[in-house]
Structure formats: structure tokens, C-alpha cells
Motif scaffolding. Structure first.
Motif, PDB file in Angstrom:
ATOM      1  N   ILE A 258      15.301  -2.839  -3.629  1.00 34.06           N
ATOM      2  CA  ILE A 258      15.640  -1.529  -4.203  1.00 34.06           C
ATOM      3  C   ILE A 258      14.300  -0.861  -4.466  1.00 34.06           C
ATOM      4  CG2 ILE A 258      16.889  -0.349  -6.052  1.00 34.06           C
ATOM      5  CD1 ILE A 258      17.880  -3.108  -6.957  1.00 34.06           C
ATOM      6  N   GLU A 259      14.044   0.284  -3.835  1.00 34.77           N
ATOM      7  CA  GLU A 259      12.738   0.922  -3.997  1.00 34.77           C
ATOM      8  C   GLU A 259      12.857   2.376  -4.426  1.00 34.77           C
ATOM      9  OE1 GLU A 259       9.562   0.062  -1.477  1.00 34.77           O
ATOM     10  OE2 GLU A 259      10.521  -1.615  -0.487  1.00 34.77           O
ATOM     11  N   PRO A 260      12.926   2.616  -5.733  1.00 34.20           N
ATOM     12  CA  PRO A 260      13.033   4.003  -6.184  1.00 34.20           C
ATOM     13  C   PRO A 260      11.671   4.696  -6.267  1.00 34.20           C
ATOM     14  CG  PRO A 260      13.667   2.417  -7.911  1.00 34.20           C
ATOM     15  CD  PRO A 260      12.969   1.664  -6.853  1.00 34.20           C
TER      16      PRO A 260
ATOM     17  N   GLY B 255       0.800  -1.217   0.000  1.00 33.01           N
ATOM     18  CA  GLY B 255       0.000   0.000   0.000  1.00 33.01           C
ATOM     19  C   GLY B 255       0.827   1.258   0.000  1.00 33.01           C
ATOM     20  N   SER B 256       2.033   1.201  -0.555  1.00 33.92           N
ATOM     21  CA  SER B 256       2.844   2.411  -0.517  1.00 33.92           C
ATOM     22  C   SER B 256       2.202   3.526  -1.319  1.00 33.92           C
ATOM     23  CB  SER B 256       4.264   2.137  -1.001  1.00 33.92           C
ATOM     24  OG  SER B 256       4.236   1.631  -2.295  1.00 33.92           O
ATOM     25  N   LYS B 257       1.416   3.174  -2.353  1.00 34.72           N
ATOM     26  CA  LYS B 257       0.711   4.218  -3.111  1.00 34.72           C
ATOM     27  C   LYS B 257      -0.287   4.930  -2.214  1.00 34.72           C
ATOM     28  CE  LYS B 257       0.304   1.811  -7.095  1.00 34.72           C
ATOM     29  NZ  LYS B 257      -0.348   1.448  -8.348  1.00 34.72           N
TER      30      LYS B 257
ATOM     31  N   PRO C  92       4.684   5.795  -3.955  1.00 35.06           N
ATOM     32  CA  PRO C  92       4.789   4.613  -4.813  1.00 35.06           C
ATOM     33  C   PRO C  92       6.247   4.365  -5.166  1.00 35.06           C
ATOM     34  CG  PRO C  92       3.986   6.497  -6.067  1.00 35.06           C
ATOM     35  CD  PRO C  92       4.172   6.972  -4.655  1.00 35.06           C
ATOM     36  N   THR C  93       6.700   3.123  -5.079  1.00 35.52           N
ATOM     37  CA  THR C  93       8.085   2.813  -5.419  1.00 35.52           C
ATOM     38  C   THR C  93       8.117   1.801  -6.548  1.00 35.52           C
ATOM     39  OG1 THR C  93       8.144   1.142  -3.680  1.00 35.52           O
ATOM     40  CG2 THR C  93       9.004   3.330  -3.134  1.00 35.52           C
ATOM     41  N   ALA C  94       8.896   2.132  -7.582  1.00 37.07           N
ATOM     42  CA  ALA C  94       8.969   1.289  -8.775  1.00 37.07           C
ATOM     43  C   ALA C  94      10.048   0.232  -8.558  1.00 37.07           C
ATOM     44  CB  ALA C  94       9.283   2.150  -9.984  1.00 37.07           C
ATOM     45  N   ASN C  95       9.652  -0.928  -8.091  1.00 36.82           N
ATOM     46  CA  ASN C  95      10.644  -1.934  -7.710  1.00 36.82           C
ATOM     47  C   ASN C  95      11.364  -2.549  -8.908  1.00 36.82           C
ATOM     48  OD1 ASN C  95       8.431  -1.745  -5.669  1.00 36.82           O
ATOM     49  ND2 ASN C  95       9.907  -2.963  -4.520  1.00 36.82           N
ATOM     50  N   LEU C  96      12.663  -2.861  -8.692  1.00 33.73           N
ATOM     51  CA  LEU C  96      13.438  -3.660  -9.637  1.00 33.73           C
ATOM     52  C   LEU C  96      13.627  -5.030  -8.994  1.00 33.73           C
ATOM     53  CD1 LEU C  96      16.206  -1.087 -10.633  1.00 33.73           C
ATOM     54  CD2 LEU C  96      14.336  -1.908 -12.079  1.00 33.73           C
TER      55      LEU C  96
HETATM   56 MG    MG Z   1       7.036  -0.552  -4.606  1.00 31.52          MG
END
Ligand code: MG
Ligand code: ADP
Ligand code: RBF
Length: 388
Positions: A311-313, A252-254, A259-263
Motif C-alpha cells: 500500500i503506497e499512499p 528512491g521514490s523521493k 515519496p510514499t508513506a508505506n503502511l
Molecule cells: Mg514508500
């Protein structure tokens, strides 16, 4: 409590441990042990690393022979693994902040010694692979030069003696528990930099526990401060990673506004082990879209008690849609702070927003702004436009 410790500490000399403190030895040790155990039909369990960190080679070998019930003597096991180690010495990388620390102390003429449980010959072989290291130490004490290694204080006392200084004026920097105990028993101030995650609680006898050498503040101990921090950020040698954006933990980070775009972290396990956990920032290139400012966490996110390093950018831009599957490229150019365990979700969110503001502002500084034009970030965008 802190005041009595800090007030008393106007230190003049530094004693450094080598393996796990300046060098990422664990990575190579794990590889060598893994390979040698295969020969006995056994599988190395990375979680057993705590059984060998900070021990002398003999003690470490003894622990493995015992834990894995190997059908050989400790001496035999040592003779099997030693040649493999020697081949690997120059592959051991400096830990983040190690070169910076040595250069800082050397240029400020702070005398420093190296005190390692490894035999002197091994220390010298390892040091020779790192430019300018050996000459920086006014004393180097190997485990073979004292009767008994850490946790006995002998090795640190010997280092102080060779530098001609009272032990109480020495700052010890150590990653292992035996090393911390040895430093305290020698009557020295000890800063612990644990090489294994989530171990801080074990180090209660240290005067301070830090996450990486990047977080050392020598002025706390009366030593010269680093002068390379700029507006709450530390420039680092940039590094570049990229891949498709995947679904993350879905916590629920959004909803939190972050929001984090995970790799996929498993694709970067080597790179991740080269970089300590913490909050970093830089530029993010998103195929088809553009290049954005970015702040990110690397680590275990203790608030959510992750078991995997992630990694959470967080791209500092408002998007109207998700972009799962798209190619994301990152140029990581600076460091902000260590990963922390926050008492409440509100305080975590507030701090992440603060990180965002720091990154947003810092990325306009020329030292960081120049990386926006890095060809690595633009590659996929360029290819796209060439085809149109
Ligand atoms: Mg994320
Ligand atoms: P998860 O990490 O579990 O996939 P999040 O709630 O962290 O879920 O959402 C991440 C997704 O949100 C990203 O993959 C991306 O598609 C989208 N997104 C929207 N805005 C941003 C932003 N500013 N930074 C990063 N990702 C964003
Ligand atoms: N989680 C923590 O538990 N401790 C931290 O110090 C921390 N710092 C973060 C810094 C940034 C810039 C970002 C994007 C995330 C951070 N997180 C941290 C992760 C956070 O717990 C989690 O990723 C998000 O809330 C979404 O799950």
C-alpha cells in the motif's frame, strides 16, 4: 487486429462465471484446504492455488490428493472438506465491482446467465447469501447439468440455449483459464479477469484481459456503458485503514519526486485481498499534522517487480520532513485505474503525476469531499488537542 474483434462484437447477452469472477471464493477455499491438510500433517502452499482454480470440485480434490500424496481416496477427501465448505458459504464476499456489474446489467435489461463448474445446489446456496443476485439471472447452469465441465464449451452452450440466443452474441466473463478456453470453444467473446496475479500472459486466447470487474467497459462489446465514472474516477464503497508509517522499499521514490508513506501490508492482509490492485485515492489523516489529499497504489508495482502486495499512499502536499512512526489513517473513496507495467521509469513517473492531478481535482467533488470530515481520520488529531 483489435478492430476486427471489436467491430464484429455487438453482443446482447452476458454469461458470468461465479467463483473467482463474482465471488472471492479463493480466500475461503484456501482456508478450508489449509485446515484439512493440517489433519494429515501437511502444509498448504498458497502458490499451489493455480492447481485448483477453475476446476470442478472433483478435479481440485484429485489434484490435492495427488500433489500432497494424501493417504485417502479422492472421494474420502471430498467428504472431509465438503461440510467445512458448506459452513462457509455465506462468508464468501462479492469481488470488487460484482454487485455493480449485476445491478448495471439488470437495470439495463441485458439478459445474463451464470455458468459455473460447481454443482447447482452449491451455486444456489452461495447466491442466496447475496441480495438480488439469483433473480438477476435468466439461466443458471451448474457443472452437474452438463456431461463435462469447463474447459469443454458445453456449459456455455447450454447457458446460451436456455437464454435462447446464438453463442456468438454472448459475452463471457471468466477468471480461470479452463473457463476462458471453454468460452472461446463455444464461439463466444471472452473477457478474462484473472484471479491470480501476474497471470495475464496465460490468457492470450481471451479477447481482453482486465484486472478487475471495475475495469470492464461493456460498450466495447456493444453493451450499455457504465455511467458512474466521474472525471476519470469511479466512486467506491469507502474503506478505512491506518497504522504507523514504516520504512518501505527505499527505491528512491523521493528522488523520483513521489515519496510514499508505506503502511505495514501484513497488518491488512485480509483487507488487501478484498481489494484488487490498482490506483485509488482519498483522504489521509496524519497525527499531529492534519488531513491531506492522497493518491495511492495497491499492488505489486510491476515496474519494480515486487513480490509482496504493498500500500503506497502519496500525500499530495509538500512536507519539510519525514514522518516515520507517525499514525497515518486513510479513507479510500475512489478508484482511478488498474496497475500497469510501464516500459520506462519516465512513463511510470508521468502517469503517477497524472494520477495525482486526477485525484487532487476529484477530491473537491462533493461525493468525495465529504469524507474529509470522517471521524476516523480525525480521531488521533482530536485526542491530541483534548490533552493540550
Ligand atoms: Mg514508500
Ligand atoms: P520508503 O517508502 O522506502 O520509506 P520513500 O522514499 O517512499 O521511502 O519515502 C517515504 C517517506 O517520505 C514517508 O515515510 C514520509 O516520511 C516522507 N514523505 C515526505 N513527503 C511525503 C508525501 N508527500 N507523501 C508521503 N510520504 C512523504
Ligand atoms: N508501479 C507500477 O509498476 N505500476 C503502476 O501502475 C503504478 N502506479 C502507481 C500509482 C501511484 C499513485 C503511486 C503512488 C505509485 C504507483 N506505482 C506503480 C508504484 C511505483 O512503482 C513506486 O511506488 C514508486 O515509484 C516508489 O517506489
Amino acid at each position: 487486429m483489435a478492430s476486427s474483434k471489436t467491430m464484429a462484437s455487438l453482443l446482447s447477452h452476458v454469461i458470468l462465471d461465479l467463483d473467482g469472477t463474482l465471488l472471492n471464493t479463493d480466500c475461503i477455499v484456501n482456508q478450508v484446504i489449509k485446515l484439512s491438510l493440517v489433519k494429515y500433517g501437511k502444509k498448504w502452499d498458497g502458490k499451489m492455488a493455480h492447481r485448483i482454480v477453475g476446476k470442478t470440485p472433483f478435479e481440485a480434490a484429485a489434484a490435492i490428493v495427488e500433489d500432497y500424496q494424501l493417504p485417502c481416496s479422492i472421494e474420502e477427501f471430498i467428504s472431509i472438506i465438503t461440510p467445512t465448505f458448506s459452513d462457509q458459504w455465506c462468508n464468501i464476499k462479492a469481488l470488487p465491482g460484482a454487485n455493480r456489474l449485476i445491478e448495471h446489467l439488470r437495470s439495463n435489461k441485458v439478459p445474463m446467465a451464470l455458468a459455473s463448474n460447481s454443482p447447482k445446489l452449491n451455486i444456489e446456496a452461495k447466491l442466496s447469501c447475496h441480495h438480488g443476485w439469483k433473480e438477476s439471472f435468466s439461466a443458471i447452469v451448474g457443472g452437474n447439468e452438463v456431461e463435462i465441465g469447463k474447459p469443454s464449451p458445453k456449459i456455455f452452450l447450454e447457458a446460451a440455449k436456455r437464454m435462447n440466443v446464438d453463442p456468438s452474441l454472448c459475452l463471457v466473463i471468466e477468471d480461470s483459464l479452463p473457463g476462458v478456453l471453454a468460452g472461446k470453444a463455444a464461439g463466444m467473446v471472452v473477457v478474462a479477469v484473472p484471479s491470480l496475479p501476474k497471470q495475464a500472459a496465460l490468457y492470450s486466447s481471451a479477447d481482453e484481459v482486465i484486472n478487475s470487474l471495475l475495469d470492464l467497459h461493456p460498450e466495447k462489446w456493444g453493451l450499455p456503458a457504465f455511467e458512474d465514472w466521474i472525471e476519470g474516477t469511479l466512486p467506491i464503497d469507502p474503506w478505512f485503514i491506518g497504522g504507523p508509517v514504516i520504512k518501505g522499499f527505499g527505491r528512491g521514490s523521493k528522488v523520483l519526486g513521489i515519496p510514499t508513506a508505506n503502511l505495514a501490508a501484513e497488518n491488512f492482509s485480509d483487507l488487501l485481498s478484498d481489494h484488487t490492485s490498482g490506483v485509488y485515492f482519498g483522504w489521509a489523516g496524519l497525527s499531529n499534522r492534519g488531513i491531506y489529499k492522497m493518491v495511492m497504489s495497491i499492488g505489486w508495482n510491476p515496474y519494480f517487480d515486487n513480490t509482496e502486495k504493498t500500500i503506497e499512499p502519496w500525500l499530495l502536499h509538500t512536507f519539510d520532513e519525514d514522518f516515520y512512526g507517525e499514525e497515518l489513517r486513510l479513507a479510500i473513496v475512489g478508484y482511478i485505474r488498474p496497475e500497469a507495467n510501464f516500459p520506462s521509469l519516465e512513463s511510470l513517473i508521468a502517469r503517477i503525476h497524472e494520477d495525482g492531478r486526477i485525484a487532487e481535482k476529484a477530491l473537491d467533488l462533493p461525493i468525495y469531499a465529504s469524507y474529509k470530515d470522517s471521524p476516523y481520520l480525525a480521531t488521533s488529531l482530536q485526542q491530541q488537542s483534548n490533552c493540550q
